[in-house]
Design a protein around this motif. Structure first.
Motif, PDB file in Angstrom:
ATOM      1  N   TRP A 247      72.084   7.764  39.295  1.00  0.00           N
ATOM      2  CA  TRP A 247      71.850   8.526  41.039  1.00  0.00           C
ATOM      3  C   TRP A 247      70.996   6.965  41.256  1.00  0.00           C
ATOM      4  CZ3 TRP A 247      66.599  10.262  41.973  1.00  0.00           C
ATOM      5  CH2 TRP A 247      66.537  10.081  43.101  1.00  0.00           C
TER       6      TRP A 247
ATOM      7  N   PHE B 272      69.373  13.424  44.578  1.00  0.00           N
ATOM      8  CA  PHE B 272      70.081  13.872  44.258  1.00  0.00           C
ATOM      9  C   PHE B 272      70.888  15.119  44.037  1.00  0.00           C
ATOM     10  CE2 PHE B 272      70.004  16.150  39.562  1.00  0.00           C
ATOM     11  CZ  PHE B 272      70.437  14.607  38.618  1.00  0.00           C
TER      12      PHE B 272
ATOM     13  N   PHE C 123      73.348  13.651  45.963  1.00  0.00           N
ATOM     14  CA  PHE C 123      74.229  13.111  44.774  1.00  0.00           C
ATOM     15  C   PHE C 123      75.135  13.857  43.956  1.00  0.00           C
ATOM     16  CE2 PHE C 123      74.390  10.945  40.855  1.00  0.00           C
ATOM     17  CZ  PHE C 123      75.283   9.526  40.548  1.00  0.00           C
ATOM     18  N   THR C 124      74.824  14.114  42.927  1.00  0.00           N
ATOM     19  CA  THR C 124      75.543  14.640  42.514  1.00  0.00           C
ATOM     20  C   THR C 124      76.581  15.957  43.063  1.00  0.00           C
ATOM     21  OG1 THR C 124      73.699  16.974  41.958  1.00  0.00           O
ATOM     22  CG2 THR C 124      73.358  15.395  40.899  1.00  0.00           C
TER      23      THR C 124
ATOM     24  N   ARG D 282      73.937   5.723  43.842  1.00  0.00           N
ATOM     25  CA  ARG D 282      73.973   6.822  45.213  1.00  0.00           C
ATOM     26  C   ARG D 282      73.645   5.898  46.551  1.00  0.00           C
ATOM     27  NH1 ARG D 282      67.268   7.047  43.988  1.00  0.00           N
ATOM     28  NH2 ARG D 282      66.585   5.121  44.281  1.00  0.00           N
TER      29      ARG D 282
END
Length: 689
Positions: free
Chosen positions: A604, A614, A617-618, A608
């Protein structure tokens, strides 16, 4: 559609022969004999002249009249004389616990029976009491009363919940009536805080004096009043039938009594709920555009006030079908976000709410409680059919949903102006647990300055109606008790939540509240290890079971207990709580969390996009790629070992701090920064930001 009813032998039956309703007659087994026998021994003081039966689900003309399968709880409700029996007898017995039927019925009164799961051998029973505080509003008198009760009859702590209420743990059965009646007599109530009915109605806790926020709070109050039980069972059991009536706005009374479209049970003590109440719990939240402090999409009904350009309320957008609870290894159970139902003019909101509740009441499943929430009804029917049925109870068509601005999470921590010359102060309370020095100091401040308070949906506390001259002394005394300005609290803690779990929750599979402090420290240590700044944060929520009380399925990183010292990891929620997380890994032992956290946070940091959270991002990376990164992880590239002497005067100070830090499972830098922050906070003495 309007349905007229006739009443015969205490059972509601439709006069229209084309419509048939199933009337409940009890279990067809040996158990029903005992239950029926018990029904004949109601104490006279609790009986009503005629036991009015309500119905659960209208039967289609072509269906069989055979008795449908119903859960055991449905039988308990039917045979309880509107949630009185046998609880009204069980609370007087010498045993420390109550029987199975009473255990279910006492939930409607705002209590759960529990026992200490840390203890082995004979079960040590006690009761958890939960209050009902629409919008989180707590009068000064009630706060002081709850504080006293926690010491006199509880475990010495108060817990702020994710639905803006208090939970009081550890009350013994012999003290139940004393505690309940004391709450009732001091401007409080626990009625409907648990059980198969409308729970506490959420609203933004900030006491802003603007038209928008005042109208949202007023709407929440009216919805709560509309859906409050009317049959008096609560007062019969806890204050011997004494009535504690509050004035209701005439529009609430009118909406409750209106049966123009067949929403009510005529002549029933419970015109909306009937004898069977709802199939399961029911949750409602009200808010204003942009303010998602209430997790609006996680509720059965989400109500958003729509204003014109002058800030005048015009009507409401309505979401339906949200809910968090699920069951491990049963994919037919799931968390779900609410979806748009439509828009109603402001004068129609109570009628629209009542129509939605009646739809769930009459069509929600009552055979298997795992599937009894309204989200499963909507998932089964689809939103179009659900809307069509609700419109029959509402008597109108819903207007198109109005466009809304982007949602934001708002915590309201720190100092703010209310808009009436007074200030409010939002205080972060880790996991909502008020105890020890914090509890003592809060009581002193609230009592000395005669403050009202509000509880937030993030388990925090707001002190209201503070004069400007009081700001400095209040800030000083709060800081000395560890209630710091949010700038001095670890950003990870500010948005984290956990349910109580062990030792008292009977559903807990593993730790949550007792485990999250260590988990947050470990996450912070991983942040430091992979190079993430102290100011960076993610939304972390931990629950001890899959029921989702701390709403972990909305978190960027959700940990859901799935075995002893083991968690299911959920990823993909967003900071503004508008996206559902998904299951990333199962059965991750608590000691192995870093093996998952390190690669996720490392990549991340490095991969990113600008300002990408976060959770986003995932989602963008995809779980397949993330699994690959976790599986191949061998640790970050190590830089040469060197002492971080920035916060320290010399090497000896660093080494001494390192020894102290090890005892607290922290890095020397973490502990040093914590000490510095606490010192600075104590020195602030109420100075302006």
């Amino acid at each position: 559609m309007t349905t007229s009813f006739g009443t015969t032998t205490g059972t509601l039956t439709p006069t229209d022969p084309k419509i048939r309703f199933q009337s409940f007659t009890g279990l067809k087994s040996s158990n029903s004999i005992a239950l029926t026998r018990n029904l004949r021994v109601f104490p006279l003081r609790f009986c009503t002249p005629t036991l009015i039966r309500a119905v659960s689900t209208p039967l289609k003309p072509e269906t069989s009249t055979a008795e449908p399968k119903r859960s055991k709880v449905e039988i308990f409700k039917e045979q309880s004389n509107f949630i009185r029996y046998p609880l009204n007898e069980e609370i007087y017995t010498d045993t420390p616990n109550i029987n199975e039927a009473s255990t279910q019925l006492i939930k409607f009164h705002g209590s759960y029976q529990q026992y200490n799961r840390d203890e082995r051998g004979t079960r040590s029973y006690s009761f958890m009491l939960r209050t009902k505080n629409p919008g989180g509003k707590v009068p000064n008198q009630l706060y002081l009363t709850m504080d006293d009760l926690a010491d006199q009859f509880g475990i010495g702590t108060l817990r702020l919940t994710t639905r803006q209420t208090f939970q009081l743990h550890g009350v013994l059965k012999k003290d139940l009536k004393t505690v309940m009646s004391t709450i009732i007599r001091n401007m409080g109530s626990t009625l409907g805080a648990c059980g198969d009915l409308n729970r506490n109605v959420l609203a933004p806790a900030a006491p802003f004096m603007t038209k928008e926020y005042k109208f949202a709070q007023e709407t929440a109050d009216n919805i709560a009043a509309l859906l409050t039980p009317q049959s008096g069972f609560y007062y019969d059991v806890w204050v011997d039938g004494e009535k504690f009536l509050t004035s209701e706005p005439p529009e609430v009374v009118k909406a409750r009594n209106d049966n123009s479209h067949g929403t009510n049970f005529p002549d029933s003590p419970e015109p909306i709920y009937g004898t069977q109440f709802l199939p399961r719990k029911f949750k409602i939240a009200v808010t204003v555009p942009t303010d998602n402090s209430v997790d609006i999409l996680t509720n059965d009904i989400g109500v958003v006030v729509v204003f014109d350009e002058n800030g005048e309320p015009q009507g409401f957008n309505i979401y339906v079908g949200g809910g968090m609870g699920r069951t491990h290894r049963q994919e037919t159970t799931f968390p779900r976000l609410g979806e748009p139902l439509g828009y109603v003019p402001k004068g129609d909101i109570l009628y629209a709410i009542k129509a939605i509740v009646a739809t769930q009441r009459d069509h929600g499943r009552r055979d298997d409680r795992k599937y009894s929430r309204m989200k499963y009804l909507i998932s089964s029917w689809g939103i179009e059919k659900f809307r069509n049925v609700v419109e029959q109870y509402y008597g109108k068509k819903f207007e198109p949903f109005h466009e809304l601005p982007e949602w934001k999470f708002k915590s309201y921590l720190g100092w703010h102006e209310q808009g009436d010359g007074a200030l409010f102060c939002g205080l972060h309370v880790d996991n909502g647990r008020i105890g020890g020095k914090m509890k003592k100091t809060l009581r002193e401040v609230i009592e000395k300055y005669n403050l009202n308070v509000r509880i937030t949906p993030n388990q925090n506390l707001i002190l209201c109606d503070i004069r400007s001259a009081w700001r400095r002394p209040i800030t000083t005394v709060l800081a000395q008790a560890g209630l710091l300005h949010p700038r001095y609290v670890d950003p990870l803690n500010l948005t984290a939540m956990a349910c109580p779990a062990f030792p008292l929750c009977p559903l807990a599979i593993t730790e949550a509240e007792r485990g999250i402090p260590d988990i947050l420290k470990r996450v912070r240590a991983v942040f430091e290890k992979v190079g993430l700044k102290y100011s960076e944060s993610i939304v972390i929520r931990v629950t001890g079971c899959p029921n989702g009380c701390a709403r972990p399925y909305m978190a960027e990183l959700g940990l859901v207990g799935d075995g002893p010292n083991s968690y299911q990891i959920w990823l993909g929620g967003t900071p503004n709580q508008t996206q559902l997380a998904r299951t990333f890994m199962n059965k991750v032992k608590v000691q192995d969390l870093e093996k998952v956290f390190e690669p996720l946070f490392y990549y991340w940091k490095r991969k990113r996009q600008p300002k990408e959270s976060f959770g986003d991002f995932t989602t963008r990376m995809g779980f397949e790629k993330l699994h690959e990164l976790v599986d191949k992880w061998e640790g970050p590239v190590q830089s040469p070992v060197r002492y971080n002497l920035k916060p320290f005067a010399d090497k000896e100070t660093y080494e001494a701090m390192e020894e102290l830090a090890k005892l607290q499972n922290k890095s020397p830098h973490q502990l040093a920064m914590e000490v510095i922050r606490n010192f600075v906070a104590a020195q602030q003495n109420g100075k302006s930001e």
